[in-house]
Design a protein around this motif. Structure first.
Motif, short mmCIF file in Angstrom:
data_model
loop_
_atom_site.label_atom_id
_atom_site.label_comp_id
_atom_site.label_asym_id
_atom_site.label_seq_id
_atom_site.Cartn_x
_atom_site.Cartn_y
_atom_site.Cartn_z
N VAL A 5 3.45 -5.94 0.29
CA VAL A 5 2.85 -4.72 -0.21
C VAL A 5 1.35 -4.68 0.05
O VAL A 5 0.75 -3.61 0.25
CB VAL A 5 3.16 -4.54 -1.72
N TRP A 6 0.71 -5.87 0.10
CA TRP A 6 -0.74 -5.93 0.32
C TRP A 6 -1.10 -5.48 1.73
O TRP A 6 -2.25 -5.10 1.98
CB TRP A 6 -1.24 -7.35 0.09
N ARG A 8 0.81 -3.16 3.55
CA ARG A 8 1.32 -1.83 3.86
C ARG A 8 0.29 -0.78 3.46
O ARG A 8 -0.21 -0.80 2.34
CB ARG A 8 2.64 -1.56 3.14
N GLU A 10 -1.42 2.67 2.16
CA GLU A 10 -1.07 3.64 1.13
C GLU A 10 -0.48 4.88 1.81
O GLU A 10 -1.04 5.38 2.79
CB GLU A 10 -2.33 4.03 0.35
N ARG A 22 -0.79 4.11 -5.51
CA ARG A 22 -0.39 2.83 -6.10
C ARG A 22 -1.17 2.53 -7.37
O ARG A 22 -0.62 1.97 -8.33
CB ARG A 22 -0.57 1.70 -5.08
N TYR A 60 5.85 3.94 -2.36
CA TYR A 60 4.66 3.13 -2.67
C TYR A 60 5.01 1.67 -2.95
O TYR A 60 4.23 0.78 -2.63
CB TYR A 60 3.92 3.72 -3.87
N VAL A 61 6.14 1.43 -3.59
CA VAL A 61 6.61 0.06 -3.87
C VAL A 61 8.10 0.00 -3.56
O VAL A 61 8.84 0.94 -3.86
CB VAL A 61 6.34 -0.37 -5.32
N ASP A 62 8.53 -1.12 -2.98
CA ASP A 62 9.93 -1.24 -2.60
C ASP A 62 10.81 -1.72 -3.75
O ASP A 62 11.98 -1.36 -3.83
CB ASP A 62 10.08 -2.22 -1.42
N GLU A 66 7.70 -6.18 -6.55
CA GLU A 66 6.43 -5.78 -5.96
C GLU A 66 5.53 -5.11 -7.00
O GLU A 66 4.32 -5.35 -7.03
CB GLU A 66 6.67 -4.81 -4.80
#
Length: 231
Positions: A5-6, A8, A10, A22, A60-62, A66
């Protein structure tokens, strides 16, 4: 392999009644966890708090994992980092107290510490600051093995002490008994055991030992640890 996530970017903002990013998602999740613990955090509940459909959050988050990582990093971001080049003891002490204070503001934070290292930017900045301070302790310098042992000692103490304090707070809240009320309840039983000559070392500590406040006890233990590292 899906990037962390860091890494990917926004998603682009779209015009909507409830615009998302996020940071808003993480802040809403933290508010839920602060109020009702980690059990209150799910993508569905966070979406409801933001007046958005759950599927929008997946841009935004999988996963929930995360989201928890993002929450932890946001709390790490609340801890002030010491200026570089200062006294190493003061630096370690400041960072340790910062983690304790953050965990008292967000009790769920203590539950997510430990295990695999956190690799968010704020967590890595905290780790870098801790290593930089410990590197200046006597006898550590450029020895990576000594530095890692010192880091493990500090992290082990801070994590254990913080978790212990958070558990005590939860127990007090859930039982409805303050520490003083519990002591008044258990005191007569313990005194009978002590007067019978059992547990003499414990009896002496209870009678004559210091009774610091939690912050004082935390700092006293940290002082002993830092003295050991200095030696």
């Amino acid at each position: 392999m899906t990037p962390l996530v860091w890494e990917r970017p926004e998603p682009s903002t779209r015009s909507a009644l409830s615009p998302l990013n996020r940071d808003r998602i993480v802040r809403a999740a933290i508010a839920l966890a602060d109020a009702d613990g980690l059990r209150a955090v799910s993508l569905r509940k966070v979406a409801a708090a933001l007046d958005a459909g759950p599927m929008r959050l997946y841009r935004y988050v999988d996963t929930k994992e995360e989201l928890l990582d993002l929450m932890v990093d946001a709390v790490y971001g609340e801890v002030d980092l010491p200026a570089a080049g200062g006294d190493w003891r003061a630096g370690v002490r400041s960072l340790a107290h910062g983690i304790r204070e953050a965990a008292l503001r967000h009790e769920w934070f203590a539950d997510l510490l430990g295990g695999r290292p956190q690799v968010g930017p704020a967590a890595l900045a905290h780790l870098e600051a801790t290593l930089a301070a410990l590197r200046c302790a006597p006898g550590i310098g450029e020895d990576p093995a000594a530095l890692m042992r010192a880091l493990q000692a500090v992290n082990g103490y801070v994590l254990g002490a913080v978790r212990h304090e958070v558990v005590e707070l939860r127990t007090e809240r859930e039982s409805g008994l303050t520490d003083r009320q519990w002591q008044e309840t258990a005191g007569p039983y313990l005194m009978r055991l002590f007067e019978a000559g059992r547990y003499p070392t414990l009896a002496r500590v209870v009678a004559d030992g210091p009774h610091d406040d939690p912050a004082g006890m935390f700092d006293a233990g940290l002082t002993v640890l830092l003295a050991g590292l200095a030696a």
